[in-house]
Design an enzyme around this catalytic site. Structure first.
Site, PDB file in Angstrom:
ATOM      1  N   TYR A 144       0.861  -1.191   0.000  1.00  0.00           N
ATOM      2  CA  TYR A 144       0.000   0.000   0.000  1.00  0.00           C
ATOM      3  C   TYR A 144       0.891   1.233   0.000  1.00  0.00           C
ATOM      4  CZ  TYR A 144      -3.399   3.486   1.553  1.00  0.00           C
ATOM      5  OH  TYR A 144      -4.199   4.595   1.656  1.00  0.00           O
ATOM      6  N   ASP A 237       9.330   2.603  -0.303  1.00  0.00           N
ATOM      7  CA  ASP A 237       8.290   3.274   0.475  1.00  0.00           C
ATOM      8  C   ASP A 237       8.551   2.949   1.943  1.00  0.00           C
ATOM      9  OD1 ASP A 237       6.058   4.111   1.845  1.00  0.00           O
ATOM     10  OD2 ASP A 237       4.617   3.312   0.405  1.00  0.00           O
ATOM     11  N   LYS A 265       4.874   9.448   8.870  1.00  0.00           N
ATOM     12  CA  LYS A 265       4.634   8.936  10.217  1.00  0.00           C
ATOM     13  C   LYS A 265       5.655   9.417  11.244  1.00  0.00           C
ATOM     14  CE  LYS A 265       1.980   4.997   8.471  1.00  0.00           C
ATOM     15  NZ  LYS A 265       0.658   5.491   8.788  1.00  0.00           N
TER      16      LYS A 265
END
Length: 431
Positions: A144, A237, A265
């Protein structure tokens, strides 16, 4: 606390917010029931509007690493807010945060700050296409990379629970076929054979959105070699693993240096942030130096950069050693519980993350990940929640033990898991 219950707040939210939530997995759609509404949080705990205190293993899906409301981060945000919340002009903090990222991440000379992980991956892909002059993107099933159109094909996380989304087919309504026609989706942990139409290969170096799936031996190394062979860019990623798996992320752990890396994050200390970076020659293609346009009004926001800098200052060698011990303690404790109760659940750890798979064997790719027993996970999830432990409300997510999760807190989680696993198995037999 609050006179209204979680049910009251969810009903109220559903009247003004689609589905009652601002991110789909929060709706408890795959586990059933009503989501809890957080009123406050402290360290490893969240407290809901009904006054229930829960050990939190969600930790804002990894954005929190030092525990909720850490004093150093709170103080940094408050100090920054006194100086204003947004300027539309450069600040010294964004320079310092970019310097910290570049110093830590292998192969990163320059960094562009953005406001989310989705924005980071979207921009990195545009940059890769602009740099190579090619269109085709290769991604891996179950990875994702945010909700931009070209990446919503065979995506993990809550997208995995939607119908459709096969290779080259949109995984969401509203995404035109044209948006994914230049996206090739391949099995995770298999090195593909590329050609000179490929602009970039994007990969989660530790897959954490189809459960927890570590890279197979030679997978990342093979990707780097194959990308170099055809002149494609390799994009890691590391929105989840960056500054969590290690200070230099999974790239530092594996020894594989990508051409571009995306972050989010942890680098925002719990505030909205994202970043992408790479070699200077590639980053020079970005405007205002080059022809690849990217911009953002709130990019480098003073509150987010203050929080991010404070968070990164907490992450020294001792902190990473503690994160590793904590993740192993949790995974080992859960494994012992699952074995003792006969629960068909598997606990794994990778990159200081912990995965819980509802099945007999941990998955190695998305095909295996989709065999997860979502009904069993839902029963275990609710049994844990009833016992005072909050897991992610979806079988494709992972747990994020952090610096605030002491041994005593982890032992409390394992104790709750013992009765929760037994209850989940018993309910399956009854039904």
């Amino acid at each position: 606390m609050n006179d209204a219950s979680n049910v009251d707040w969810f009903e109220r939210a559903a009247r003004v917010i689609p589905g009652g939530v601002n991110s789909p997995v929060r709706a408890f759609g795959s586990v059933g029931g009503t989501p809890y509404f957080v009123a406050s949080a402290d360290g490893p705990y969240v407290t809901d509007v009904e006054g229930r205190r829960l050990v939190d293993l969600v930790q804002s899906y990894g954005a929190i690493i030092a525990g909720h409301a850490h004093p150093a981060i709170v103080d940094a945000v408050v100090e920054a807010a006194h100086g204003g919340t947004s300027y539309g002009a450069p600040t010294t903090r964004e320079v310092r945060l970019a310097e910290s990222i570049a110093a830590a991440m292998p192969g990163v000379d320059q960094v562009r700050l953005v406001s989310s992980g989705t924005e980071a991956t979207m921009s990195a892909i545009r940059l890769a296409r602009g740099y190579t002059g090619r269109d085709r993107l290769v991604k891996f099933a179950g990875n994702y990379h945010g909700h931009s159109d070209s990446l919503l094909a065979e995506a993990g996380s809550s997208v995995a629970q939607l119908a459709g989304g096969g290779g080259g087919v949109p995984g969401s309504a509203g995404v035109p076929m044209g948006a994914v026609e230049a996206t090739t989706v391949l099995p995770y942990n298999c090195v593909p054979s590329l050609n000179d139409t490929v602009a970039a290969v994007i990969v989660e170096p530790v897959a954490a959105n189809m459960g927890l799936v570590p890279p197979a031996e030679g997978f990342l190394e093979g990707l780097a070699v194959e990308c170099a062979r055809v002149g494609a860019l390799l994009i890691f990623d590391e929105v989840i693993t960056g500054f969590r798996a290690a200070r230099g992320g999974a790239a530092a752990l594996t020894g594989v240096t990508p051409d571009l890396v995306t972050l989010g994050k942890v680098i925002g200390g719990g505030l909205p942030v994202g970043a992408f970076g790479g070699r200077a020659e590639i980053m020079a293609r970005l405007a205002p130096l080059g022809p690849v346009y990217q911009a953002g009004t709130l990019s480098g926001n003073p509150l987010a950069t203050a929080a991010g800098l404070a968070a990164l200052e907490l992450l020294d060698e001792a902190a990473y050693a503690q994160l590793g011990r904590t993740a192993r303690r949790l995974a080992d404790g859960l494994s012992e519980v699952f074995d003792a109760t006969g629960a068909p659940l598997v606990a794994t750890t990778a990159g200081n993350l912990v995965g819980i798979f509802a099945g007999r064997r941990a998955p190695r790719d998305f095909t295996e990940a989709k065999t997860t027993d979502e009904a069993l996970y839902a029963r275990f999830f609710h049994a844990m929640l009833d016992g005072g432990v909050a897991l992610a409300p979806g079988a494709y997510e992972v747990a994020f033990p952090g610096l605030a999760h002491t041994d005593a807190v982890i032992d409390e989680v394992v104790t709750v898991a013992r009765s929760a696993a037994a209850r989940a198995v018993e309910q399956r037999v009854v039904r």
